[in-house]
Each structure stands twice: as structure tokens, then as C-alpha cells.
Design a protein around this motif. Structure first.
Motif, PDB file in Angstrom:
ATOM      1  N   HIS A 178       0.808  -1.223   0.000  1.00 29.30           N
ATOM      2  CA  HIS A 178       0.000   0.000   0.000  1.00 29.30           C
ATOM      3  C   HIS A 178       0.836   1.266   0.000  1.00 29.30           C
ATOM      4  O   HIS A 178       0.578   2.170   0.793  1.00 29.30           O
ATOM      5  CB  HIS A 178      -0.928   0.057   1.209  1.00 29.30           C
ATOM      6  CG  HIS A 178      -1.259  -1.269   1.826  1.00 29.30           C
ATOM      7  ND1 HIS A 178      -0.563  -1.818   2.866  1.00 29.30           N
ATOM      8  CD2 HIS A 178      -2.231  -2.148   1.509  1.00 29.30           C
ATOM      9  CE1 HIS A 178      -1.093  -2.974   3.180  1.00 29.30           C
ATOM     10  NE2 HIS A 178      -2.098  -3.204   2.378  1.00 29.30           N
ATOM     11  N   GLY A 179       1.836   1.393  -0.832  1.00 32.19           N
ATOM     12  CA  GLY A 179       2.671   2.607  -0.818  1.00 32.19           C
ATOM     13  C   GLY A 179       3.472   2.643   0.468  1.00 32.19           C
ATOM     14  O   GLY A 179       4.003   1.631   0.924  1.00 32.19           O
ATOM     15  N   ARG A 180       3.483   3.838   1.093  1.00 32.35           N
ATOM     16  CA  ARG A 180       4.182   3.917   2.372  1.00 32.35           C
ATOM     17  C   ARG A 180       3.238   3.552   3.507  1.00 32.35           C
ATOM     18  O   ARG A 180       2.018   3.580   3.348  1.00 32.35           O
ATOM     19  CB  ARG A 180       4.702   5.342   2.595  1.00 32.35           C
ATOM     20  CG  ARG A 180       5.907   5.665   1.762  1.00 32.35           C
ATOM     21  CD  ARG A 180       6.144   7.140   1.686  1.00 32.35           C
ATOM     22  NE  ARG A 180       4.970   7.814   1.132  1.00 32.35           N
ATOM     23  CZ  ARG A 180       4.900   9.111   0.887  1.00 32.35           C
ATOM     24  NH1 ARG A 180       5.918   9.881   1.150  1.00 32.35           N
ATOM     25  NH2 ARG A 180       3.812   9.646   0.385  1.00 32.35           N
ATOM     26  N   TYR A 205      -0.243  11.295   0.446  1.00 30.06           N
ATOM     27  CA  TYR A 205      -0.854  10.592  -0.674  1.00 30.06           C
ATOM     28  C   TYR A 205      -2.117  11.348  -1.098  1.00 30.06           C
ATOM     29  O   TYR A 205      -2.920  11.735  -0.251  1.00 30.06           O
ATOM     30  CB  TYR A 205      -1.202   9.168  -0.228  1.00 30.06           C
ATOM     31  CG  TYR A 205      -1.743   8.307  -1.318  1.00 30.06           C
ATOM     32  CD1 TYR A 205      -0.930   7.904  -2.371  1.00 30.06           C
ATOM     33  CD2 TYR A 205      -3.070   7.892  -1.310  1.00 30.06           C
ATOM     34  CE1 TYR A 205      -1.441   7.110  -3.391  1.00 30.06           C
ATOM     35  CE2 TYR A 205      -3.584   7.098  -2.322  1.00 30.06           C
ATOM     36  CZ  TYR A 205      -2.764   6.721  -3.351  1.00 30.06           C
ATOM     37  OH  TYR A 205      -3.264   5.940  -4.359  1.00 30.06           O
ATOM     38  N   THR A 209      -8.367  12.326   1.163  1.00 31.52           N
ATOM     39  CA  THR A 209      -7.663  11.048   1.313  1.00 31.52           C
ATOM     40  C   THR A 209      -7.080  10.876   2.713  1.00 31.52           C
ATOM     41  O   THR A 209      -6.872   9.755   3.169  1.00 31.52           O
ATOM     42  CB  THR A 209      -6.519  10.952   0.269  1.00 31.52           C
ATOM     43  OG1 THR A 209      -7.037  11.318  -1.000  1.00 31.52           O
ATOM     44  CG2 THR A 209      -5.952   9.551   0.183  1.00 31.52           C
ATOM     45  N   SER A 230      -1.666   9.824   9.165  1.00 36.37           N
ATOM     46  CA  SER A 230      -2.104   9.629   7.774  1.00 36.37           C
ATOM     47  C   SER A 230      -1.241   8.629   7.033  1.00 36.37           C
ATOM     48  O   SER A 230      -1.611   8.165   5.964  1.00 36.37           O
ATOM     49  CB  SER A 230      -1.993  10.914   6.964  1.00 36.37           C
ATOM     50  OG  SER A 230      -2.735  11.876   7.498  1.00 36.37           O
ATOM     51  N   ARG A 231      -0.082   8.368   7.572  1.00 35.75           N
ATOM     52  CA  ARG A 231       0.790   7.387   6.915  1.00 35.75           C
ATOM     53  C   ARG A 231       0.312   5.964   7.131  1.00 35.75           C
ATOM     54  O   ARG A 231       0.737   5.043   6.447  1.00 35.75           O
ATOM     55  CB  ARG A 231       2.211   7.493   7.509  1.00 35.75           C
ATOM     56  CG  ARG A 231       2.892   8.749   7.135  1.00 35.75           C
ATOM     57  CD  ARG A 231       3.358   8.644   5.713  1.00 35.75           C
ATOM     58  NE  ARG A 231       3.941   9.881   5.270  1.00 35.75           N
ATOM     59  CZ  ARG A 231       3.610  10.497   4.154  1.00 35.75           C
ATOM     60  NH1 ARG A 231       2.670  10.000   3.380  1.00 35.75           N
ATOM     61  NH2 ARG A 231       4.217  11.588   3.793  1.00 35.75           N
ATOM     62  N   HIS A 251      -4.859   1.007   6.222  1.00 32.70           N
ATOM     63  CA  HIS A 251      -6.072   0.467   6.855  1.00 32.70           C
ATOM     64  C   HIS A 251      -6.035  -1.054   6.959  1.00 32.70           C
ATOM     65  O   HIS A 251      -5.544  -1.739   6.056  1.00 32.70           O
ATOM     66  CB  HIS A 251      -7.298   0.875   6.033  1.00 32.70           C
ATOM     67  CG  HIS A 251      -8.519   0.096   6.382  1.00 32.70           C
ATOM     68  ND1 HIS A 251      -9.438   0.534   7.314  1.00 32.70           N
ATOM     69  CD2 HIS A 251      -8.952  -1.128   5.962  1.00 32.70           C
ATOM     70  CE1 HIS A 251     -10.387  -0.380   7.431  1.00 32.70           C
ATOM     71  NE2 HIS A 251     -10.119  -1.400   6.612  1.00 32.70           N
ATOM     72  N   TRP A 278     -11.266   5.848  -0.840  1.00 30.49           N
ATOM     73  CA  TRP A 278      -9.809   5.854  -0.992  1.00 30.49           C
ATOM     74  C   TRP A 278      -9.308   5.095  -2.221  1.00 30.49           C
ATOM     75  O   TRP A 278      -8.117   5.056  -2.472  1.00 30.49           O
ATOM     76  CB  TRP A 278      -9.140   5.233   0.253  1.00 30.49           C
ATOM     77  CG  TRP A 278      -9.352   6.032   1.491  1.00 30.49           C
ATOM     78  CD1 TRP A 278      -8.566   7.055   1.935  1.00 30.49           C
ATOM     79  CD2 TRP A 278     -10.403   5.891   2.448  1.00 30.49           C
ATOM     80  NE1 TRP A 278      -9.071   7.553   3.107  1.00 30.49           N
ATOM     81  CE2 TRP A 278     -10.200   6.866   3.446  1.00 30.49           C
ATOM     82  CE3 TRP A 278     -11.502   5.040   2.567  1.00 30.49           C
ATOM     83  CZ2 TRP A 278     -11.055   7.006   4.535  1.00 30.49           C
ATOM     84  CZ3 TRP A 278     -12.345   5.188   3.655  1.00 30.49           C
ATOM     85  CH2 TRP A 278     -12.117   6.155   4.612  1.00 30.49           C
ATOM     86  N   PHE A 287      -9.234   1.797  -2.799  1.00 25.90           N
ATOM     87  CA  PHE A 287      -8.548   0.509  -2.656  1.00 25.90           C
ATOM     88  C   PHE A 287      -9.506  -0.611  -2.288  1.00 25.90           C
ATOM     89  O   PHE A 287     -10.607  -0.378  -1.802  1.00 25.90           O
ATOM     90  CB  PHE A 287      -7.405   0.596  -1.622  1.00 25.90           C
ATOM     91  CG  PHE A 287      -7.851   0.733  -0.182  1.00 25.90           C
ATOM     92  CD1 PHE A 287      -8.189  -0.383   0.573  1.00 25.90           C
ATOM     93  CD2 PHE A 287      -7.904   1.977   0.430  1.00 25.90           C
ATOM     94  CE1 PHE A 287      -8.577  -0.260   1.907  1.00 25.90           C
ATOM     95  CE2 PHE A 287      -8.287   2.109   1.770  1.00 25.90           C
ATOM     96  CZ  PHE A 287      -8.632   0.981   2.500  1.00 25.90           C
ATOM     97  N   CYS A 313      -9.503  -3.817   0.132  1.00 30.89           N
ATOM     98  CA  CYS A 313      -8.717  -4.170   1.322  1.00 30.89           C
ATOM     99  C   CYS A 313      -8.172  -5.599   1.214  1.00 30.89           C
ATOM    100  O   CYS A 313      -8.871  -6.520   0.786  1.00 30.89           O
ATOM    101  CB  CYS A 313      -9.587  -4.030   2.560  1.00 30.89           C
ATOM    102  SG  CYS A 313      -8.658  -4.293   4.060  1.00 30.89           S
TER     103      CYS A 313
END
Ligand SMILES: C[S@@+](CC[C@H](N)C(=O)[O-])C[C@H]1O[C@@H](n2cnc3c(N)ncnc32)[C@H](O)[C@@H]1O
Length: 726
Positions: free
Chosen positions: A356-358, A416, A456, A487-488, A491, A542, A544, A546
Motif C-alpha cells: 500500500h505505498g508507504r 498521498y 484522502t 495519515s501514513r 487500513h 480511498w 482501494f 482491502c
């Protein structure tokens, strides 16, 4: 790239005369004056209309007259220079009448920030440049306006700027630096702080004498501190230094500005320098001590540093003696911005996440219940009205990016920003890379990008989560805020941390034991029981799907089983009206019906999929049965169904109602797929009550301990379980 119309389209066939524009505008102003408290809603940007801000200097653009503006056109490569000839009419934006050097007049509508450092600088009589203007029809056939969405697209020009055409040039209203200084002082006394800054700037430009300039820098630093323009205040404070012992004031102001930016390390450096020059000054001592306390919180972050209970008490003012008989909802919140530092780095670090990115990762082993981090909001307006909370945060973000770019632009723009900008959302355009950089003296602010970042990354926050768990708490009263570190976090539907709020502090606690290097997860929103329904929400919000253990696990269950669960859950909800019984006597027959449906629902969860996983669709019927049996004082059944509630949240508990287990272990001995919520605390309390009624006092005590520990995770700190009854 969004379909922006860059080519110049036809110039409108007719436009109202200057006289007509001014007359209509005056009528609007008159109406506004008679209702001074009229709401001033902030416009929300609409992404389908998104267009990028100008990144060019006005000096690179071709200046065109107003009469050449084409309808519905973004005039790329062009600019206009106009004088503001009316006071602004403030509605969704600030609308003024402007004229160019040829006497053409038009409407200029500036959206988003009437009070930012940039936009407060378009007062009547001033000359402004609009870069790459967007000319827009306003409804009626001949009703057009120059529409400025991005605050950096409009620049207030200094009176002496050579770019101003001769006809618009008034010449400086005041001539000498001393006159500008006096005008600045007058504006300051009248509390017109933006004008004071403007005048002090002119005074500084009009003099080259450092001895004259130093005290003006000090004045401008003080004024910028009041306005919350901490970047500018710090620069002014440092510019006011003369090298003598009086520099304590410069360091003191620079320290306060750095404090305002929450950079306590830098603040400490400046305040220590101030203290060295003036050791007995009480104001410096006080600010220095405050700064030391923030540094201790940042480093240690233990419960005593924060004194959460004391902070909670500071958040609520109980209505005065005359209204003591009134209900608890009369309690009013005060200053929700708590003077505390953020404890972030001891336990957590940002790193690349596998999927999921960072993401945020554990920097050390942590125990269930332990404080993972505490973060003060970077931005959170004191606005709990749900109809206004989003717009208030958006407006604050835009304003702060205008006012404090050097400290905010980097971290906020690094967040993001959703699926677009190269991520497949063709309603949006690529970033230019100039966002946040200074052009023509102001930072480039892209309001559409800001809004994407907001949606976001923002969280909804009650005034205090503990107060929000009281049944009497008013529903939906949540502010929206931005917590950069939180925020980083990605979920998960069965996360290993839980967040709670106290004013503008976000408290994150471990919900189970966590080992160093593990990715930390939180729930973005309370998860819906059905996997397809909750994933729809993640997609909408968002973008995505999950891939937590619960969602991946549930995807192994065939469609037909999912359909069965949906059907039975709908039947239970219909039968029970989606409510829980409150102590009333529910007929035995109804209880039997719900019990029958609950068993059908249990059978619709295949053990090969659900062993060790939560069965969220069962929570509601089990909670209902607990409540129904409590009403009948049928405590053996209360034990049975309360245990089922815990099991269905994914906790390992005995399924035979036996009293030989220790509920205090359930947070650490339930694997990695349990879901902690306030309903778990409620189930433990019901268990305690039932065990006690059945004569198992020791078990009752252990359940209460487990409930109290759970309530700590839910509310962020040790709180009285009795709040759940209020
Ligand atoms: C608030 S950001 C979280 C930090 C983000 N991963 C980053 O790189 O900065 C939210 C975004 O993270 C990603 N994300 C978060 N949780 C996820 C999950 N469970 N599965 C897939 N993507 C997720 C999604 O792209 C989502 O829009």
C-alpha cells in the motif's frame, strides 16, 4: 489532463457597462450590510472542473485588456492588471469590481480564502494582477466574472511596481518611510493587522537605514505572530537582529514563531539564545519552560507527561450554577487545541509497505494497550458542525499553505493524494512540481490538489472519544483534521492499533502485542459486517480493495454463502428493527426466533474460512440476545451470548460458558485477527454482571479489569467505565 479550455474562445457579445456593474454591486453590498452575520460558506472545489494554478511570474505573461477575455476560457500565457474599485461582496467567494487601464470594468471573484495573507491583500483602491485568468459565465447571458480559485493566481502589486500601467498608477499614497511606519502603527492599534503588515512592508522598502528598519522588523514580526503567519514572523524576527544585547527580543519572537510551527527543537534554540541575553526576563523564562515541556513529551510520551485526565477536564466547562439542573449536553467545549507536543518517533517509523505505498511500522516491540504515538493535529479547525467541518478544514489547509509555506508545503504536499495525478484518475492533471514554491512572492497553492489530499487523509474527531462513548453524547458532532503522521498508516479491518481523540490530540494505542518491524494498521472507518459492502466504502473513499486477513479470508467464502449471510442478517434486522432491547421484557417467542436465525447465521460461516476470524454479521444478533436475556435476568444466557460477541469479534474465548479462563489474557492470546471496539468493552461488562449474579465473583472482577483495559484502548487513557451509562 482535465478538459480545460485553454484556447481563447469568443469574446462575449455584450457585457454590462462599468456603471451598471458598480450599481448592482453596491446594491448587493447594501443588502450584505443589513445582514452582517449572514453565513459565509466556503466554496468546495469540484474535481471535475479542476484546473492547475499558474506557475508563471506575472512578468512572463502577456498582459491583455479585460475586453479581450474570452468566455469560459483559461487564458494560458496571459495576465491582467486591474485596480479594485469596490469593496468586496463576501458570499461563497469575495467579489469585487475591477477596472483596467483602458476603463473596461468587470467582476473579480476570489474564492476559498477571504482572510489569507494573499487574499486579504485585494482591498479597494489596490492594484492586483491575475495570472492566466479564468473567465466564466455566471448564469445570465451577459453575466461574466474573472474567477480565481487558486489563491496564488492573484497577486497584490506594490504601488511602486513598474509593471503597473501609467493610468492605474496612483503613486504611493504616502511618501516617506516614517509616514508608512505611522500608518502601520495606526492600523495595528485599530487591529487591522493585514494593513499594518502592508504598511510596515512599505516602510521597510522606503528606507535603507538599518537603525530604522530593525524596530520595524520587530513590529512586523509581532504582527505576523498575531496573524499566525509564523514563517514570516520568524524571518522578520531574525532580520531585526542588530548584534547587540537587545537581540533577546529577536530571538524571543523567533522562538515563539518556531513554537507556533510546532518546531520545538528550533524554538528551544532561539529561546535559549534569548535567555542568555536576558536571563531574568519572565516572559522568556515562561516560553522556554513551555518549550522544554513539549520536548519532554516528544521524547518520552508517557502517561504522566501528558496528564490526559487533566487535559480532558480542561476541554469541558460544565454550565454555571444557574443551569446546573440542566442536562449534561449543556456542557460546552472550549479551546480544543491543546498545548502539547507530539510523541511520534520512539515507537514508529515511516517506510515502504508491501502492498500500500508507504506505511507506518513499529520501531520496537510494544505490548497490548501501550501508547504507540500521540500526535497533535497539524490542522484541525474548532468546527464540530458536521455540515461545516469539511469546508472548514479545507479552508484552513488553503490558508495555512498560503501563510506558512516553508514549514507546511513539504509535509502536506507529500501526503498521498488519491488515485489521480498519474494514478489513473483522468479527471485530474499531473502535478507541475511547482506547488508550494514561491512565485511573485507567494507560494503556488493548487486548491484542487489540496482537496484531494484532504479527502484522502483527514480524520473525523469527536471533542473527546471518551465523551463520545456516552449514550447521551450528541450524534455526529465531529471536527475534521489532518494528522500527518497518522495519515501514513494504512487500513486494516482487524488493525493492531486503535485511535482516539482528546481535543486536537490523536492517541494511538496497540490493541495486541506488536513486534518490532511489524506494519501498524488502523481502521479508517468503522467496518461494515459484510465484506462487499465495506469494500465498496473503501473504493469510494480511498480507491482501494482491502487485503487484510479478514477481507482476504472472507473472499475464500463462496458467493452463495455470502448471499445466505446477507439474507439471514436482513431477516434478523427486520425482526429486531435494527435496535437493541433496553431492559424491556422481550417475549420468549421472539427470543427463540432470533436465536434460530442466529444459529442459521452461524451455520453460514464455514469453519475452514472463519476459524480464528471475526464473524461480524453475528455481532448484532448476539448483542440483541445479550440485551434480551439481561432484561429477563437470565444470566446463564447472558454469559453464553456475551462470550459469542467476543468470539465474533475474533477473540479466543471458551464456547461452553465455562468460568475457567482469564478474560485479561484475551487481548494477547487471540492471534492477529481480532477487532477491538467499544462493543467488546460492553460485552465484558455484561459478562461481569452475569458472572456476579451467578456467584462467580472472581470471574466478574477479571472481566471488569479486562473491560477497563479495553476502555483504555478505546478512549486513549484510563477512564471510568461508568461513562458508558451516562
Ligand atoms: C491515508 S493514505 C495511507 C498512506 C499511503 N499508503 C501512503 O503511501 O502515503 C491512504 C491510501 O493508502 C492506501 N491503502 C491504505 N490501506 C490500504 C489497504 N488496506 N489496502 C490497499 N491500499 C491501502 C490506499 O491507496 C489509500 O488511498
Amino acid at each position: 489532463m482535465a478538459a480545460t479550455k485553454d484556447a481563447v474562445a469568443a469574446v462575449p457579445a455584450s457585457r454590462p457597462s462599468k456603471e451598471k456593474l458598480v450599481k448592482t454591486h453596491q446594491a448587493h453590498l447594501k443588502k450584505q450590510a443589513s445582514s452582517p452575520n449572514a453565513p459565509r460558506p466556503v466554496k468546495q472545489p469540484i474535481l471535475s472542473d479542476a484546473y492547475p494554478p499558474s506557475t508563471k511570474s506575472i512578468r512572463e505573461l502577456e498582459i491583455i485588456p479585460l475586453c479581450e477575455l474570452g468566455a469560459e476560457t483559461h487564458h494560458r500565457g496571459k495576465g491582467i492588471i486591474v485596480r479594485v474599485i469596490s469593496a468586496p461582496f463576501v458570499g461563497a467567494g469575495a467579489v469585487s469590481i475591477v477596472e483596467d487601464e483602458f476603463g473596461n470594468a468587470d467582476k473579480l471573484a476570489i474564492y476559498n480564502q477571504p482572510d489569507s495573507s494573499i487574499l486579504s491583500g485585494a482591498p479597494e483602491g489596490c492594484v492586483v494582477a491575475v495570472k492566466e485568468p479564468y473567465y466564466k459565465n455566471n448564469g445570465a447571458e451577459d453575466d461574466f466574472m474573472i474567477c480565481v480559485d487558486h489563491p496564488s493566481d492573484v497577486i497584490l502589486l506594490r504601488f511602486t511596481d513598474p509593471i503597473i500601467p501609467e493610468a492605474l498608477r496612483l503613486g504611493p499614497l504616502l511618501k516617506t518611510a516614517e509616514e508608512w511606519k505611522i500608518a502601520g502603527d495606526r492600523a495595528f492599534i485599530e487591529k487591522d493587522f493585514p494593513t499594518a503588515v502592508f504598511c510596515y512592508t512599505e516602510a521597510l522598502e522606503a528606507s535603507e537605514d538599518p537603525a530604522f528598519q530593525a524596530p520595524i522588523y520587530t513590529k512586523r514580526a509581532g504582527t505576523n505572530l498575531i496573524l499566525g503567519r509564523y514563517d514570516a514572523a520568524k524571518a522578520d524576527a531574525l532580520a531585526s537582529r542588530t548584534g547587540g544585547p537587545q537581540d533577546w527580543k529577536a530571538y524571543y519572537n523567533a522562538g515563539r514563531a518556531a513554537y507556533g510551527l510546532c518546531d520545538y527543537g528550533e524554538s528551544n534554540t532561539y529561546l535559549s539564545a534569548a535567555l542568555k541575553l536576558n536571563p531574568s526576563n519572565a516572559s522568556i523564562q515562561r516560553e522556554h519552560a513551555r518549550c522544554q515541556a513539549r520536548l519532554r513529551e516528544e521524547a518520552n510520551g508517557d502517561e504522566t507527561e501528558y496528564d490526559f485526565a487533566g487535559l480532558l477536564a480542561s476541554l469541558v466547562v460544565v454550565a454555571g450554577p444557574q443551569s446546573q439542573s440542566q442536562s449534561q449536553s449543556q456542557t460546552t467545549a472550549v479551546a480544543v487545541h491543546l498545548d502539547r507536543g507530539s510523541f511520534l518517533r520512539k515507537n514508529t517509523r515511516v517506510a515502504e509497505s508491501a502492498h500500500h505505498g508507504r506505511g507506518l511500522f513499529a520501531a520496537r516491540d510494544m505490548k497490548a494497550g501501550e501508547l504507540v504515538f500521540v500526535e497533535k493535529a497539524t490542522l484541525m479547525p474548532n468546527q464540530y458542525d458536521p455540515a461545516r467541518a469539511s469546508a472548514a478544514l479545507y479552508a484552513l489547509m488553503v490558508r495555512q499553505l498560503c501563510d506558512n509555506p516553508s514549514s507546511l508545503s513539504g509535509p502536506v504536499l507529500d501526503l498521498y493524494a488519491g488515485g489521480g495525478a498519474g494514478g489513473g484518475d483522468d479527471r485530474y492533471y499531473e502535478r507541475s512540481g511547482k506547488e508550494g514554491t514561491i512565485v511573485d512572492g507567494v507560494p503556488v497553492v493548487d486548491v484542487f490538489l489540496v482537496e484531494r489530499i484532504r479527502t484522502t487523509n483527514c480524520f473525523s474527531a469527536p471533542r473527546a472519544t471518551v465523551l463520545d462513548t456516552a449514550p447521551s453524547a450528541p450524534e455526529g458532532q465531529q471536527a475534521k483534521g489532518l494528522w500527518l503522521h497518522a495519515s501514513r498508516m494504512n487500513h486494516s479491518c482487524v488493525p493492531n492499533t486503535m485511535r482516539s481523540f482528546l481535543g486536537d490530540l490523536l492517541i494511538s494505542r496497540a490493541t495486541r502485542d506488536i513486534t518490532e518491524g511489524e506494519e501498524l494498521f488502523q481502521q479508517y472507518i468503522p467496518v461494515k459486517p459484510l465484506p462487499d459492502v465495506r469494500n465498496e466504502k473503501f473504493k469510494e473513499g480511498w480507491g482501494f480493495e482491502c487485503d487484510c486477513v479478514l477481507c482476504v479470508g472472507e473472499r475464500r467464502s463462496p458467493e452463495a454463502m455470502l448471499a445466505k449471510r446477507k439474507e439471514v442478517l436482513a431477516a434478523v434486522e427486520k425482526l429486531c428493527n435494527k435496535k437493541l432491547p433496553r431492559r424491556e421484557l422481550i417475549p420468549e417467542a421472539t427470543i427463540r426466533n432470533v436465536d434460530r436465525l442466529m444459529k442459521q447465521l452461524e451455520d453460514a460461516h464455514e469453519p475452514e474460512v472463519y476459524d480464528g476470524l471475526p464473524r461480524l454479521t453475528l455481532i448484532y444478533p448476539c448483542n440483541w440476545l445479550v440485551a434480551a436475556h439481561r432484561g429477563r435476568k437470565n444470566y446463564a444466557k447472558v454469559v453464553k451470548y456475551a462470550l459469542k460477541v467476543l468470539r465474533n469479534f475474533g477473540f479466543r474465548v471458551p464456547d461452553d460458558g465455562s468460568a475457567v479462563w482469564d478474560p485479561r489474557d484475551m487481548y494477547t492470546k487471540s492471534g492477529n485477527a481480532s477487532l477491538m471496539t467499544v462493543h467488546v468493552v460492553a460485552a465484558l461488562r455484561n459478562l461481569a454482571e452475569a458472572y456476579k449474579a451467578l456467584g462467580y465473583d472472581e470471574m466478574a472482577g477479571k472481566c471488569i479489569e479486562a473491560a477497563e483495559f479495553g476502555y483504555l484502548m478505546v478512549t486513549g487513557f484510563q477512564n471510568d467505565l461508568a461513562t458508558l451509562d451516562k
